[in-house]
Design a protein around this motif. Structure first.
Motif, PDB file in Angstrom:
ATOM      1  N   GLN A  25     -13.451 -51.371-108.788  1.00 21.09           N
ATOM      2  CA  GLN A  25     -14.898 -51.460-108.949  1.00 21.09           C
ATOM      3  C   GLN A  25     -15.368 -52.860-108.584  1.00 21.09           C
ATOM      4  OE1 GLN A  25     -16.849 -48.806-109.786  1.00 21.09           O
ATOM      5  NE2 GLN A  25     -14.928 -47.705-109.540  1.00 21.09           N
ATOM      6  N   ASN A  26     -16.533 -52.919-107.942  1.00 18.93           N
ATOM      7  CA  ASN A  26     -17.093 -54.226-107.606  1.00 18.93           C
ATOM      8  C   ASN A  26     -17.450 -54.994-108.864  1.00 18.93           C
ATOM      9  OD1 ASN A  26     -16.983 -54.134-104.820  1.00 18.93           O
ATOM     10  ND2 ASN A  26     -18.917 -53.030-104.657  1.00 18.93           N
ATOM     11  N   GLY A  91     -18.979 -47.121 -97.022  1.00 22.13           N
ATOM     12  CA  GLY A  91     -19.720 -46.959 -98.266  1.00 22.13           C
ATOM     13  C   GLY A  91     -18.933 -46.214 -99.324  1.00 22.13           C
ATOM     14  N   LYS A  94     -16.300 -48.550-101.012  1.00 18.12           N
ATOM     15  CA  LYS A  94     -16.870 -49.598-101.858  1.00 18.12           C
ATOM     16  C   LYS A  94     -16.017 -50.869-101.866  1.00 18.12           C
ATOM     17  CE  LYS A  94     -19.336 -46.431-104.921  1.00 18.12           C
ATOM     18  NZ  LYS A  94     -20.623 -46.684-104.237  1.00 18.12           N
ATOM     19  N   ILE A 115     -24.718 -50.922 -96.846  1.00 15.32           N
ATOM     20  CA  ILE A 115     -23.509 -51.299 -97.570  1.00 15.32           C
ATOM     21  C   ILE A 115     -23.756 -52.508 -98.470  1.00 15.32           C
ATOM     22  CG2 ILE A 115     -22.474 -52.835 -95.834  1.00 15.32           C
ATOM     23  CD1 ILE A 115     -19.794 -51.356 -96.498  1.00 15.32           C
ATOM     24  N   SER A 118     -25.218 -51.312-101.655  1.00 14.20           N
ATOM     25  CA  SER A 118     -24.257 -50.628-102.532  1.00 14.20           C
ATOM     26  C   SER A 118     -23.447 -51.606-103.371  1.00 14.20           C
ATOM     27  CB  SER A 118     -23.317 -49.750-101.696  1.00 14.20           C
ATOM     28  OG  SER A 118     -22.386 -50.556-100.981  1.00 14.20           O
ATOM     29  N   THR A 120     -21.665 -54.398-101.936  1.00 11.23           N
ATOM     30  CA  THR A 120     -20.677 -55.114-101.134  1.00 11.23           C
ATOM     31  C   THR A 120     -21.285 -56.397-100.572  1.00 11.23           C
ATOM     32  OG1 THR A 120     -19.520 -53.084-100.514  1.00 11.23           O
ATOM     33  CG2 THR A 120     -19.215 -54.983 -99.076  1.00 11.23           C
TER      34      THR A 120
END
Length: 327
Positions: A25-26, A91, A94, A115, A118, A120
């Motif tokens: 996860q980012n 996308g 992620k 992107i 989202s 990134t």
């Protein structure tokens, strides 16, 4: 000839293989914490081009040193209709960061913005969008300055003689080569009023087209004295055109980049000079800036990399600027 390295402010890459990794996860909270997601994606301008391979090598080394993984992709041609779907597909993965050499300074904006939105972090390497709100950082040579250096080099090579000089650009909408062509033409007026422009011809980034353009110019422009090719594909094609027309050494060829074939051409006399970039440094800086953005640290919007003029006489002492074909 001047061999002074120019450090320049950058405005703005090709193998499929790279280092993969599990997607987490980012964590882009900006608090400087180590993120759970340490996966980067590098999308180059075109496959199997030594400039972009060298850029990839620099990026891979920097990612490994920082404990990040990086996966590299590139389209078969320098074409936004081929590059766009690659970016769109990212996308679903992620990635924490995307390093990209956009193949069109307008057309690639929607995919890159999507992107970014989202979560990134986006960093431009080599080329850049006109829209400066999408990328956190842009790393490339100052291509205008590179064109100016090429004009200064052409002026020295022609030694006060009169004649016409042809400029070979790649595709309209390519930010880097357009800046090189513009910088060359404007500087040539200042440093070599004895030379006149034979115009700018587009090569579609294909060596065969560049060869055809040069062959045609030899026939249509009897006083052709020089050719400036704004990238390696155009340069390789120009050398072929000059050989076909029996003008090698008579028409001064200044190329941009230092691919293996161009370096060999410089040794053999097909090229009289090359304006070399440092793609490895561009890739390294791109990764460093992407990681800084991911980890909430300070990011530099525009970063510099060196440009240098190479001639047959001094090329062996500057071999670090030769481009690679593998990492």
């Amino acid at each position: 000839m001047s061999t002074k390295t120019l450090l320049v402010v950058l405005a703005a890459g090709a193998l499929l293989a790279g280092c993969g990794g599990q997607v987490g996860q980012n964590d882009n909270s900006g608090n400087g914490a180590t993120p759970a997601n340490k996966n980067l994606e590098l999308v180059l301008g075109v496959k199997n081009e030594p400039f972009y391979i060298s850029l990839q090598c620099g990026a891979q080394a920097a990612a490994k040193a920082a404990g990040y993984t990086i996966n590299t992709q590139a389209p078969d041609q320098f074409d936004p209709t081929l590059q766009g779907p690659i970016v769109t597909a990212l996308g679903a993965k992620k990635p924490a960061g995307l390093l990209i050499a956009p193949t069109d300074d307008k057309t690639m904006a929607p995919q890159m913005k999507q992107i970014k939105d989202s979560g990134t972090k986006v960093v431009e390497v080599d080329t850049a969008l006109q829209d400066t709100s999408i990328a956190a950082s842009s790393i490339s040579s100052d291509n205008t300055k590179g064109g100016e250096l090429a004009a200064q080099t052409m002026a020295k090579l022609t030694s006060g003689k009169t004649g016409s000089v042809l400029v070979l650009d790649t595709k309209a909408g390519t930010s880097t080569t357009a800046a090189r062509a513009k910088g060359f033409e404007e500087e040539l007026k200042k440093v070599a009023p004895n030379l006149k422009s034979a115009g700018i011809q587009f090569t579609d980034n294909e060596p065969s087209v560049a060869a055809q353009k040069v062959t045609a110019a030899i026939s249509s422009t009897p006083d052709l004295i020089g050719v400036f090719a704004t990238n390696l594909n155009s340069g390789e094609g120009a050398a072929t055109g000059l050989r076909s027309g029996g003008k090698v050494g008579q028409v001064q060829l200044v190329g941009f980049d230092a691919s293996p074939s161009e370096v060999e051409g410089l040794k053999s006399g097909a090229f009289q000079a090359l304006i070399a970039q440092d793609p490895g440094t561009i890739g390294k800086a791109g990764v460093e800036q992407a990681i800084a953005a991911i980890e909430g640290k300070s990011v530099q919007r525009n970063i510099s990399a060196p440009l240098i003029a190479l001639t047959k006489d001094d090329m062996t002492t500057k071999s670090e600027f030769f481009y690679k074909t593998k990492c």
